[in-house]
Write an enzyme that holds these catalytic residues in place. Structure first.
Site, PDB file in Angstrom:
ATOM      1  N   HIS A 152       4.545   1.169  -8.333  1.00 18.47           N
ATOM      2  CA  HIS A 152       3.041  -0.090  -7.852  1.00 18.47           C
ATOM      3  C   HIS A 152       2.252   0.503  -8.858  1.00 18.47           C
ATOM      4  CE1 HIS A 152       3.643   1.501  -3.565  1.00 18.47           C
ATOM      5  NE2 HIS A 152       4.297   0.126  -3.723  1.00 18.47           N
ATOM      6  N   GLY A 175       0.673  -1.219   0.339  1.00 18.60           N
ATOM      7  CA  GLY A 175       0.071  -0.494   0.043  1.00 18.60           C
ATOM      8  C   GLY A 175       0.463   1.280  -0.295  1.00 18.60           C
TER       9      GLY A 175
HETATM   10  P1  AMP Z   1       5.632  -2.955  -1.751  1.00 14.43           P
HETATM   11  O1  AMP Z   1       4.656  -1.788  -1.491  1.00 14.43           O
HETATM   12  O2  AMP Z   1       6.864  -2.056  -1.532  1.00 14.43           O
HETATM   13  O3  AMP Z   1       6.162  -3.513  -1.050  1.00 14.43           O
HETATM   14  O4  AMP Z   1       6.251  -2.906  -3.114  1.00 14.43           O
HETATM   15  C1  AMP Z   1       5.106  -3.799  -3.895  1.00 14.43           C
HETATM   16  C2  AMP Z   1       5.497  -4.186  -5.464  1.00 14.43           C
HETATM   17  O5  AMP Z   1       5.699  -2.495  -6.126  1.00 14.43           O
HETATM   18  C3  AMP Z   1       7.212  -4.446  -5.408  1.00 14.43           C
HETATM   19  O6  AMP Z   1       7.112  -5.428  -5.972  1.00 14.43           O
HETATM   20  C4  AMP Z   1       8.428  -3.932  -4.894  1.00 14.43           C
HETATM   21  O7  AMP Z   1       9.426  -3.927  -6.067  1.00 14.43           O
HETATM   22  C5  AMP Z   1       7.571  -2.383  -6.619  1.00 14.43           C
HETATM   23  N1  AMP Z   1       8.218  -0.926  -6.724  1.00 14.43           N
HETATM   24  C6  AMP Z   1       7.973  -0.490  -5.650  1.00 14.43           C
HETATM   25  N2  AMP Z   1       8.187   0.715  -5.634  1.00 14.43           N
HETATM   26  C7  AMP Z   1       9.107   0.534  -7.224  1.00 14.43           C
HETATM   27  C8  AMP Z   1       9.444   1.254  -7.812  1.00 14.43           C
HETATM   28  N3  AMP Z   1       9.676   2.778  -7.634  1.00 14.43           N
HETATM   29  N4  AMP Z   1       8.931   1.264  -9.469  1.00 14.43           N
HETATM   30  C9  AMP Z   1       8.939   0.306  -9.542  1.00 14.43           C
HETATM   31  N5  AMP Z   1       8.375  -1.183  -8.900  1.00 14.43           N
HETATM   32  C10 AMP Z   1       7.881  -0.725  -7.522  1.00 14.43           C
END
Ligand code: AMP
Length: 282
Positions: free
Chosen positions: A37, A31
């Protein structure tokens, strides 16, 4: 879009979709959604009939209780963004729903989980594997989407998928950045304006280091990045490692592997906020 908080609600919804022969894509998140995301969600929407986005701040992957307590939570805004991006289901369970009892399963995937984040955040990848395997078993997606920002996480999840025999295609998406170059992260909202400005030096330095690397050794490049970042008053490097892009083991020459990636973790500001990023050398 439907927002679902129970396992039975999710199962009912997915059973109907599957009976109708619709392909399911999953995007696991914690989230506080941002463009990073949403790039995953948009790709999933293009490639599947129905997209589930999970929103769950998974307690078992936090080795630091303060980090868990401070983690931003913005469910209403998240749901609006997901609806606009074309997701069909936001799955936002409570911790008790995902962990009715403690999860005692242990996941270990050396060598990829035994370096970098695996050392600095003990138990982190075990918690990631616990929640991702639960989500995979529940949603049974055809495809699941992960960001290259968490480079090591992708390698660990792929190892877990092979080990557990999940028939799921893991698709990775490039890092989405702010205009300054700073990798988008839910944690960026915890930075002051000044810190956020200074944090842009992380990507600027990684990017510059690609030119530097053309005429310097791996060790010189590693030192260059570490020292340049540590010169920025609000930044403190936890590690900078230049690794084989597949095994994630440190390399000592640019010829040591066909894919080479630099991975960094930096503490920023007084709180401090821990930021990660990475750069491809080849
Ligand atoms: P998180 O909510 O941080 O667990 O991220 C969920 C998914 O979004 C994970 O697979 C992350 O690698 C991806 N994600 C988070 N930030 C980025 C970003 N800046 N660019 C690409 N993917 C992202």
């Amino acid at each position: 879009m439907k927002t679902i908080t129970t396992i039975s609600g999710l199962e009912t919804e997915l059973a109907a979709a599957r009976a109708a022969g619709r392909s399911v894509g999953l995007v696991p998140t914690m989230g506080a959604l941002h463009e990073g995301h949403l790039s995953l969600v948009k790709r999933a929407v293009e490639e599947n009939d129905l997209v589930v986005v999970s929103i769950f701040v998974n307690p078992t992957q936090f080795n630091d209780k303060t980090d868990l307590a401070n983690y931003p939570r913005t469910l209403e805004a998240d749901c609006r963004l997901l609806e606009a991006a074309g997701a069909a289901i936001a799955f936002a369970p409570e911790a008790e729903t995902m962990y009715p009892e403690p999860d005692t399963r242990r996941f270990s995937y050396p060598p990829v989980d035994a370096v970098m984040e695996g050392i600095r955040r003990p138990g982190h990848f075990n918690g990631v594997c616990q929640i991702v395997s639960k989500l995979f078993a529940l949603v049974k997606p055809r495809t699941a989407y992960f960001g290259e920002k968490d480079y090591q996480q992708v390698a660990v999840v792929k190892a877990m998928v092979a080990d557990q025999g999940f028939d799921i295609d893991i698709r990775t998406c490039p890092i989405v950045r702010e205009a300054s170059g700073l990798a988008r992260s839910s944690r960026n909202t915890l930075l002051t304006d000044e810190e956020r400005e200074q944090a842009a030096r992380i990507w600027q330095t990684l990017d510059e280091s690609r030119r530097f690397a053309a005429t310097h050794s791996v060790e010189e490049t590693r030192s260059y990045v570490t020292e340049t970042l540590n010169e920025v008053a609000v930044l403190r490097v936890e590690y900078y490692e230049i690794v084989d892009g597949d095994t994630l083991q440190a390399v000592d020459s640019w010829d040591a592997a066909t894919s080479i990636v630099g991975c960094v973790a930096v503490f920023c500001g007084s709180r401090p906020v821990r930021l990660i990023d990475n750069v491809k050398y080849k």
